[in-house]
Design a protein around this motif. Structure first.
Motif, PDB file in Angstrom:
ATOM      1  N   LYS A 179      -4.279  -3.859   0.371  1.00  0.00           N
ATOM      2  CA  LYS A 179      -4.638  -4.888   1.357  1.00  0.00           C
ATOM      3  C   LYS A 179      -5.517  -6.044   0.835  1.00  0.00           C
TER       4      LYS A 179
ATOM      5  N   GLY B 204       0.818  -1.202   0.000  1.00  0.00           N
ATOM      6  CA  GLY B 204       0.000   0.000   0.000  1.00  0.00           C
ATOM      7  C   GLY B 204       0.854   1.255   0.000  1.00  0.00           C
ATOM      8  N   SER B 205       1.879   1.269   0.858  1.00  0.00           N
ATOM      9  CA  SER B 205       2.757   2.449   0.929  1.00  0.00           C
ATOM     10  C   SER B 205       3.386   2.739  -0.422  1.00  0.00           C
TER      11      SER B 205
ATOM     12  N   ASP C 144      -7.295   6.995  -1.304  1.00  0.00           N
ATOM     13  CA  ASP C 144      -6.507   5.893  -0.750  1.00  0.00           C
ATOM     14  C   ASP C 144      -7.489   4.841  -0.262  1.00  0.00           C
TER      15      ASP C 144
HETATM   16  C1  PLP Z   1      -2.358  -0.135   5.392  1.00  0.00           C
HETATM   17  C2  PLP Z   1      -2.567   1.126   4.694  1.00  0.00           C
HETATM   18  C3  PLP Z   1      -1.544   1.708   3.916  1.00  0.00           C
HETATM   19  C4  PLP Z   1      -0.159   1.138   3.845  1.00  0.00           C
HETATM   20  O1  PLP Z   1      -0.143  -0.135   3.265  1.00  0.00           O
HETATM   21  P1  PLP Z   1       1.114  -1.104   3.490  1.00  0.00           P
HETATM   22  O2  PLP Z   1       0.817  -2.269   2.605  1.00  0.00           O
HETATM   23  O3  PLP Z   1       1.142  -1.440   4.941  1.00  0.00           O
HETATM   24  O4  PLP Z   1       2.328  -0.358   3.072  1.00  0.00           O
HETATM   25  C5  PLP Z   1      -1.842   2.874   3.215  1.00  0.00           C
HETATM   26  N1  PLP Z   1      -3.057   3.426   3.283  1.00  0.00           N
HETATM   27  C6  PLP Z   1      -4.063   2.896   4.008  1.00  0.00           C
HETATM   28  C7  PLP Z   1      -5.402   3.547   4.007  1.00  0.00           C
HETATM   29  C8  PLP Z   1      -3.847   1.731   4.752  1.00  0.00           C
HETATM   30  O5  PLP Z   1      -4.835   1.220   5.493  1.00  0.00           O
END
Ligand code: PLP
Length: 453
Positions: free
Chosen positions: A296, A134-135, A267
């Motif tokens: 996720k 996600g990051s 996001d």
């Molecule tokens: C978990 C999350 C992230 C980061 O994702 P990772 O896979 O942990 O890097 C970014 N934005 C939101 C809204 C999240 O819940």
């Protein structure tokens, strides 16, 4: 005590079963090894170590079986070790595990992009690029927005969580544990107030207008709209505590961005891919983001993130400027294709809505009897309770920690959230049975009852 072995391809028994102290001897042994081998700052919310998981349960190394209200933080939406995911990934890794899409490309990457382009909000031409987390995907959404606009600034919100890399940590709102000790931060990141209805100082009814006025002040008068590349917001904040902005606020913000040539980024790393009862939480607000970020729930537990959005924006990054060695790994792509198939074949969007309706009813009833519950909120299979000191709105993080422990000891895994650490959040896999869901809620009811007596 010997641990339960789950044969290949079989899901563990769909029962709650506690047969040792929690944590049990095998988990204690692993905790000891961990204490020596891992840095102290890596912490886990549960004290038990997993051996198998699937459907609606997680089985630990001592054979205790827990009801899963966390899905590994909203990841195993289609269930853990979901049969179609296991099958597709197995076939994929037998054929090839990696070639690097930047070196020798392959079909599953394209197929995932086609799926995301088809389900993402809006009927404009879209493109998708894949990443590992996600990051990483959020970070690349910023790169696309900057390349397209030629502008530097990024606008984020209070209570936001966008990740832990340097750029996304700078965009994340909460100091401890995400930012403390890790600065200095990336420049040109600005933060606007988020209309948090339950905690808005002048009351929920005023939240949207006042937050919007602050956003106008920030963008138009302080940063300058012509300096803003993108604005990024979670349609429902995840780590921030499942904060749902007032109806219409997101549309107003996206219109505001459009008028100023600011790329509007949703996001949806936590909310996306079925979690809230639609493919994207943006749909509940008829929102059409310029870019939408997923991760996720996208690949059933395999690491995969994506940026999906307007073709003109996505095509603006220079050739070779975006990518990564593992980005869009074929096994993760195979898993994502299985996730799309499973959500459609098993009617999981509908299932998320049903889970949300049932949980909201039950938790709202509990809130009537328990003064510790300040608010019940969320959407679909993404529901939270905010805990406060009775008779006040003073956050009660200790109550969340105590309830989490109470639930774990009785065979229910939950997660905490919130800027003040006082939110208990529930993200069950959509494959959980009604029986396990009811049983899990029963444990929560007992836990709340024990607090009010
Ligand atoms: C978990 C999350 C992230 C980061 O994702 P990772 O896979 O942990 O890097 C970014 N934005 C939101 C809204 C999240 O819940």
């Amino acid at each position: 005590m010997t641990a339960v072995q789950v044969p290949d391809g079989a899901q563990p028994d769909q029962v709650r079963r506690i047969r040792t102290e929690i944590p049990g001897p095998r988990s204690m042994e692993l905790a000891q090894r961990r204490g020596v081998a891992l840095p102290a700052g890596l912490v886990s919310s549960a004290q038990v170590y997993v051996q198998a998981a699937g459907g609606g349960v997680v089985v630990d190394a001592d054979g205790n079986s827990f009801i899963d209200f966390g899905s590994g933080i909203a990841v195993t939406t289609v269930g853990n070790a979901a049969p179609r995911v296991v099958e597709r990934v197995t076939r994929q890794v037998q054929a090839y595990t990696h070639t690097c899409f930047l070196a020798t490309p392959y079909e599953p990457y394209i197929a995932v992009a086609e799926e995301l382009n088809a389900v993402a909000p809006g009927d404009h031409a879209k493109r998708t690029a894949l990443f590992n987390t996600g990051s990483e995907a959020v970070e690349n959404a910023v790169k696309y927005a900057r390349a397209f606009t030629g502008r530097p600034a990024v606008v984020t919100f209070d209570h936001a969580f966008h990740g832990r890399t340097l750029m996304t940590m700078s965009m994340t709102a909460k100091n401890r544990p995400y930012r403390q000790a890790f600065g200095p931060f990336v420049p040109e990141v600005y933060r606007a107030p988020l209309p948090y209805p339950y905690r808005w100082p002048s009351g929920a009814a005023a939240a949207a207008d006042e937050a919007f006025a602050h956003l106008e002040l920030l963008v138009d008068s302080q940063v300058g709209a012509e300096s803003v590349a993108c604005l990024i917001i979670e349609p429902i904040q995840g780590e921030g505590g499942f904060i749902v902005p007032p109806d219409g606020f997101l549309r107003r913000v996206s219109d505001f961005c459009r008028e100023r040539g600011i790329v509007f980024v949703a996001d949806e790393v936590q909310t996306g891919i079925g979690r809230t009862g639609a493919w994207f939480a943006s749909e509940h607000e008829a929102l059409v983001p310029d870019l939408v970020v997923t991760a996720k729930g996208l690949a059933g537990g395999m690491p995969l993130g994506a940026v999906t959005g307007r073709a003109d924006i996505m095509d603006a990054a220079p050739p070779g400027g975006i990518g990564g060695t593992y980005s869009g790994n074929p096994a993760a792509c195979a898993a994502a294709l299985a996730v799309f198939e499973t959500i459609r074949a098993d009617g999981l969007l509908e299932r998320a809505r049903a889970i949300g309706a049932g949980m909201t009813t039950e938790l709202t009833a509990m809130a009537r009897d328990c003064a510790s519950i300040g608010e019940v909120r969320g959407r679909g299979a993404m529901i939270a309770v905010e805990l406060v000191h009775p008779g006040t709105k003073r956050p009660d993080a200790a109550a969340v920690a105590e309830l989490g422990r109470y639930c774990q000891e009785r065979g229910l895994l939950t997660l905490s959230a919130g800027t003040y650490g006082n939110v208990l959040r529930f993200l069950p896999p959509l494959t959980i049975s009604d029986e396990l869901l009811a049983e899990g809620l029963g444990i929560l009811r007992d836990g709340f009852a024990a607090r009010s007596s």
